[in-house]
Design a protein around this motif. Structure first.
Motif, PDB file in Angstrom:
ATOM      1  N   ASP A  52      -6.384   7.647  -8.443  1.00  0.00           N
ATOM      2  CA  ASP A  52      -5.632   8.654  -7.723  1.00  0.00           C
ATOM      3  C   ASP A  52      -6.241   9.131  -6.377  1.00  0.00           C
ATOM      4  OD1 ASP A  52      -7.564  10.261  -8.610  1.00  0.00           O
ATOM      5  OD2 ASP A  52      -6.257  11.535  -9.771  1.00  0.00           O
ATOM      6  N   ARG A  81      -5.666   4.324   6.817  1.00  0.00           N
ATOM      7  CA  ARG A  81      -4.203   4.876   6.851  1.00  0.00           C
ATOM      8  C   ARG A  81      -3.548   4.256   8.115  1.00  0.00           C
ATOM      9  NH1 ARG A  81      -4.217  11.446   6.064  1.00  0.00           N
ATOM     10  NH2 ARG A  81      -5.095  11.631   3.544  1.00  0.00           N
ATOM     11  N   GLU A  93      -2.498   0.931   6.812  1.00  0.00           N
ATOM     12  CA  GLU A  93      -1.184   1.193   6.176  1.00  0.00           C
ATOM     13  C   GLU A  93       0.002   1.342   6.890  1.00  0.00           C
ATOM     14  OE1 GLU A  93      -0.773   0.988   2.172  1.00  0.00           O
ATOM     15  OE2 GLU A  93      -1.983  -0.686   3.290  1.00  0.00           O
ATOM     16  N   ASP A 147       2.725   8.671  -2.097  1.00  0.00           N
ATOM     17  CA  ASP A 147       2.099   8.374  -3.475  1.00  0.00           C
ATOM     18  C   ASP A 147       2.590   9.052  -4.360  1.00  0.00           C
ATOM     19  OD1 ASP A 147       0.924  10.946  -3.354  1.00  0.00           O
ATOM     20  OD2 ASP A 147      -1.184  10.078  -2.610  1.00  0.00           O
ATOM     21  N   ALA A 148       2.145   8.610  -5.753  1.00  0.00           N
ATOM     22  CA  ALA A 148       2.656   9.110  -7.052  1.00  0.00           C
ATOM     23  C   ALA A 148       2.563  10.737  -6.963  1.00  0.00           C
ATOM     24  CB  ALA A 148       1.960   8.708  -8.080  1.00  0.00           C
ATOM     25  N   ARG A 149       1.473  11.284  -6.262  1.00  0.00           N
ATOM     26  CA  ARG A 149       1.533  12.875  -6.200  1.00  0.00           C
ATOM     27  C   ARG A 149       2.093  13.553  -5.165  1.00  0.00           C
ATOM     28  NH1 ARG A 149      -5.040  13.086  -5.892  1.00  0.00           N
ATOM     29  NH2 ARG A 149      -4.612  15.240  -6.409  1.00  0.00           N
ATOM     30  N   ARG A 205       5.963   3.288  -1.226  1.00  0.00           N
ATOM     31  CA  ARG A 205       5.225   3.978  -2.010  1.00  0.00           C
ATOM     32  C   ARG A 205       4.002   3.150  -2.054  1.00  0.00           C
ATOM     33  NH1 ARG A 205       6.354   6.559  -7.832  1.00  0.00           N
ATOM     34  NH2 ARG A 205       4.487   6.587  -8.718  1.00  0.00           N
ATOM     35  N   ILE A 206       2.792   3.872  -2.303  1.00  0.00           N
ATOM     36  CA  ILE A 206       1.447   3.148  -2.183  1.00  0.00           C
ATOM     37  C   ILE A 206       0.602   4.090  -3.350  1.00  0.00           C
ATOM     38  CG2 ILE A 206       1.365   2.399   0.326  1.00  0.00           C
ATOM     39  CD1 ILE A 206       0.063   4.872   0.925  1.00  0.00           C
ATOM     40  N   PRO A 207      -0.278   3.546  -3.893  1.00  0.00           N
ATOM     41  CA  PRO A 207      -1.025   4.130  -5.086  1.00  0.00           C
ATOM     42  C   PRO A 207      -1.496   5.664  -4.745  1.00  0.00           C
ATOM     43  CG  PRO A 207      -1.614   1.614  -4.980  1.00  0.00           C
ATOM     44  CD  PRO A 207      -0.848   2.083  -3.728  1.00  0.00           C
ATOM     45  N   THR A 208      -2.074   5.705  -3.577  1.00  0.00           N
ATOM     46  CA  THR A 208      -2.677   7.042  -3.166  1.00  0.00           C
ATOM     47  C   THR A 208      -2.782   6.969  -1.261  1.00  0.00           C
ATOM     48  OG1 THR A 208      -4.473   8.757  -3.277  1.00  0.00           O
ATOM     49  CG2 THR A 208      -4.967   6.272  -3.263  1.00  0.00           C
ATOM     50  N   ILE A 209      -2.589   8.066  -0.993  1.00  0.00           N
ATOM     51  CA  ILE A 209      -2.967   8.394   0.611  1.00  0.00           C
ATOM     52  C   ILE A 209      -4.375   8.737   0.775  1.00  0.00           C
ATOM     53  CG2 ILE A 209      -0.491   8.870   1.104  1.00  0.00           C
ATOM     54  CD1 ILE A 209      -1.724  11.639   1.795  1.00  0.00           C
ATOM     55  N   TYR A 210      -5.143   9.055  -0.540  1.00  0.00           N
ATOM     56  CA  TYR A 210      -6.323   9.491  -0.517  1.00  0.00           C
ATOM     57  C   TYR A 210      -6.408  10.779   0.118  1.00  0.00           C
ATOM     58  CZ  TYR A 210      -8.333   5.004  -2.030  1.00  0.00           C
ATOM     59  OH  TYR A 210      -8.457   3.978  -2.707  1.00  0.00           O
TER      60      TYR A 210
END
Length: 219
Positions: free
Chosen positions: A24, A41, A44, A161-163, A196-201
């Motif tokens: 995450d 970023r 992406e 992302d998922a969050r 959607r991506i796994p995370t943007i950090y």
């Protein structure tokens, strides 16, 4: 919006080297990693924008209609509520017809205005037919009108992302604005499902959306 001048360094073609540290991105937040995250970023952002602009206009219109339906489901009755939207830019979902319907149903509308680089946006009251002028990056903004605080902010995004963290254009305007508003609005990020991506950090300055709505969320 446009990219932050800090993002002008050469972009990485692959994810940051610390991606293995956590699914995450929670362990990838130290400030010492920020230059690397910023370059990732940028890469992406460019990848997703290219994919977005490759979608035919007719298909984007269909997707925007589905997003509008998802917004209605998320917001409910708009009466007596101020909705801050955006003027579509670089293939963003065009939700201007939906905003007109919000007004028809008793709601109010506002558009964001860049006052100064590095500062929060302001929102000005807007109704279809109001006089507009070219703002920063030639995006139309209300030529006049009262400054207004939205109850709901519809924030365009490049990726997410998922969050519910939002990858924007790199200028940081929405993060600054949400942090500065005197009361917290309902904040909904708007984008396409493929973004959607796994995370943007996420970093300390990043503010998550309350929810994300894409074309896949229409009932």
């Amino acid at each position: 919006m446009t990219s932050d001048p800090q993002d002008d360094a050469a972009a990485y073609a692959s994810p940051p080297c610390f991606m293995h540290e956590g699914d995450d991105g929670a362990s990838a937040s130290p400030e010492t990693h920020w230059p690397e995250i910023r370059r990732w970023r940028k890469a992406e952002r460019e990848r997703i924008l290219a994919g977005r602009l490759a979608i035919p206009a007719a298909r984007r219109a269909q997707m925007a209609a589905r997003i509008a339906a998802g917004l209605d489901a998320a917001i409910g009755d708009p009466r007596h509520r101020v909705v801050g939207l955006y003027w579509p830019f670089r293939g963003e979902p065009d939700l201007r017809p939906w905003l007109a319907s919000v007004i028809d149903r008793g709601g109010s509308a506002a558009l964001p205005v860049v006052v100064e680089k590095g500062q929060p946006l302001i929102f000005r009251a807007y109704r279809p037919g109001d006089r507009l002028e070219r703002g920063v990056w030639n995006i139309p903004v209300p030529a006049g009108g009262a400054e207004i605080i939205p109850d709901i902010v519809i924030a365009p995004l490049v990726g997410f992302d998922a969050r519910n963290y939002r990858l924007g254009y790199g200028g940081g305007f929405y993060d600054r604005t949400l942090a500065a508003l005197p009361r917290k609005p309902l904040v909904i990020g708007i984008g396409y499902a493929f973004s959607r991506i796994p995370t943007i950090y996420p970093q300390p300055h990043d503010i998550p959306m309350d929810r994300i709505v894409t074309e896949d969320d229409a009932e």
